[in-house]
Enzyme design. Structure first.
Site, PDB file in Angstrom:
ATOM      1  CB  SER A  36      -6.286  -3.489 -16.890  1.00 28.40           C
ATOM      2  OG  SER A  36      -5.560  -2.490 -17.560  1.00 28.40           O
ATOM      3  CE  LYS A  97       7.559  -4.138  -1.975  1.00 33.07           C
ATOM      4  NZ  LYS A  97       8.161  -3.944  -3.349  1.00 33.07           N
ATOM      5  CG  ASP A 178       9.408  -0.482  -5.271  1.00 34.29           C
ATOM      6  OD1 ASP A 178       8.358   0.020  -5.688  1.00 34.29           O
ATOM      7  OD2 ASP A 178       9.833  -1.593  -5.639  1.00 34.29           O
TER       8      ASP A 178
END
Ligand SMILES: NC(=O)c1ccc[n+]([C@@H]2O[C@H](COP(=O)([O-])OP(=O)(O)OC[C@H]3O[C@@H](n4cnc5c(N)ncnc54)[C@H](OP(=O)(O)O)[C@@H]3O)[C@@H](O)[C@H]2O)c1
Length: 328
Positions: A36, A97, A178
């Site tokens: 992270s 994606k 998106d």
């Protein structure tokens, strides 16, 4: 390779879903590390899922030799850097994606995978879905004759507040990358790369696309009429019409629970799937199969199809006037 040891990069919405799915896959899949931007988020994620190692920076995850494959689940704008770092450190990569912001970045990642002889795949889970594979087999087997028209849409109701990833140009925001990536990938799965691209969009005050309509055309005379939106919940359906019939995916076309074959003179034929329809396990299983077989790309989501989709998304963005920071 027996067990596949996964690392997860990013701790957001899809990282949670994918990790939870991996943990249902039994001994085959282990999640051994998470990375992270912050130790706090990594530690919290590791705690939630019982993951051994939590890293507060991406490079440490990439350098972990006990990780076979990293799942990159950060915003699109960061995929080039995140996936590139992992490939250069010798990790295999499954990258969410939209694969990258543009085709240039996609080609750079593929070149890195080739140079380091590492597995790389776009997480286009639709291509691994059993009913989508069934549909593709029906089309290729001639069930509807020659494909003439593809319709597909994906719109979410929102509203997405200013500052949300989907509204932020710096994170590759907008409906196209998106959501539009699904209808475009669907059409290209059946027809390949189009020879002409037309598009029109409504842009936000941040200059991302709120909704985009696309018309793709092929030399064969086939058309795809596609749409994506972050302003309204559209049906998320698809249909493929050929000279001898039509295949409908009436609901949630990229994770279908049924497809319907319509042919003149025949009753509609319904094909249904087994198991949870929206499972990410099919793409995870395909990654693990490829790793065990020593393959660097998946025949279900080959590099060239990812590149061809990114070229189409670039062409659409050129038509609608959307550029992301750093693209010049
Ligand atoms: N396959 C699917 O069905 C599906 C569904 C949704 C999204 N996606 C894709 O997955 C990716 C992530 O989407 P998401 O919905 O999970 O997003 P999200 O909830 O916003 O999570 C993204 C995560 O990326 C990390 N991150 C790294 N750099 C960041 C930056 N500059 N700004 C913000 N976060 C950053 C953050 O984790 P840390 O705080 O730990 O760094 C954040 O939690 C996107 O590319 C999206 O298209 C795929």
């Amino acid at each position: 390779m027996g067990q596949v040891r996964w690392g997860v990069l990013g701790t957001g919405w899809i990282a949670e879903r994918f990790t939870a799915e991996l943990l249902t896959m039994g001994e085959d899949a282990q999640v051994v590390a998470v990375g992270s931007r912050t130790e706090r988020a990594a530690g919290a994620f590791a705690g939630r899922f019982g993951i051994e190692r939590a890293y507060g920076d991406w490079a440490a995850l990439a350098a972990d030799d006990a990780v076979d494959v990293v799942y990159v689940a950060t915003p699109h704008s960061t995929h080039r850097v995140a996936a590139g770092m992992c490939l250069e450190a010798g990790r295999a990569v499954l990258c969410e994606k939209a694969f990258t912001l543009n085709a240039r970045e996609a080609a750079e990642l593929i070149a890195l995978a080739e140079r380091h002889d590492r597995f790389l795949m776009e997480a286009m889970w639709m291509y691994c879905h059993p009913l989508i594979r069934r549909l593709t087999a029906l089309v290729r087997g001639g069930a509807i004759g020659d494909v003439r028209t593809v319709h597909a849409d994906f719109g979410l109701a929102g509203p997405f507040a200013q500052g949300h990833r989907l509204r932020d140009p710096a994170q590759g925001g907008g409906a196209l990358l998106d959501l539009g990536v699904y209808p475009v990938s669907f059409a290209q799965l059946l027809l390949g790369e189009p020879s002409a691209v037309a598009a029109s969009a409504t842009l936000s005050e941040e200059s991302i696309d709120l909704q985009t309509g696309m018309l793709l055309s092929w030399e064969s005379g086939a058309h795809a009429v596609l749409h994506c939106s972050i302003e309204g919940g559209t049906p998320v359906s698809a249909s493929v019409t050929g000279t001898k019939g039509r295949l409908d995916l009436p609901d949630g076309f990229f994770f279908p629970d049924r497809l319907v074959l319509h042919r003149p003179g025949h009753e509609p034929e319904v094909f249904t799937g087994e198991g949870p329809r929206d499972s990410l396990r099919h793409e995870a299983a395909e990654v693990m199969r490829c790793l065990r077989a020593g393959e660097t790309q998946s025949p279900m989501v080959p590099w060239e199809s990812t590149l061809a989709v990114m070229r189409t998304l670039d062409a659409v963005r050129e038509r609608i006037g959307v550029r992301y920071p750093g693209e010049g």
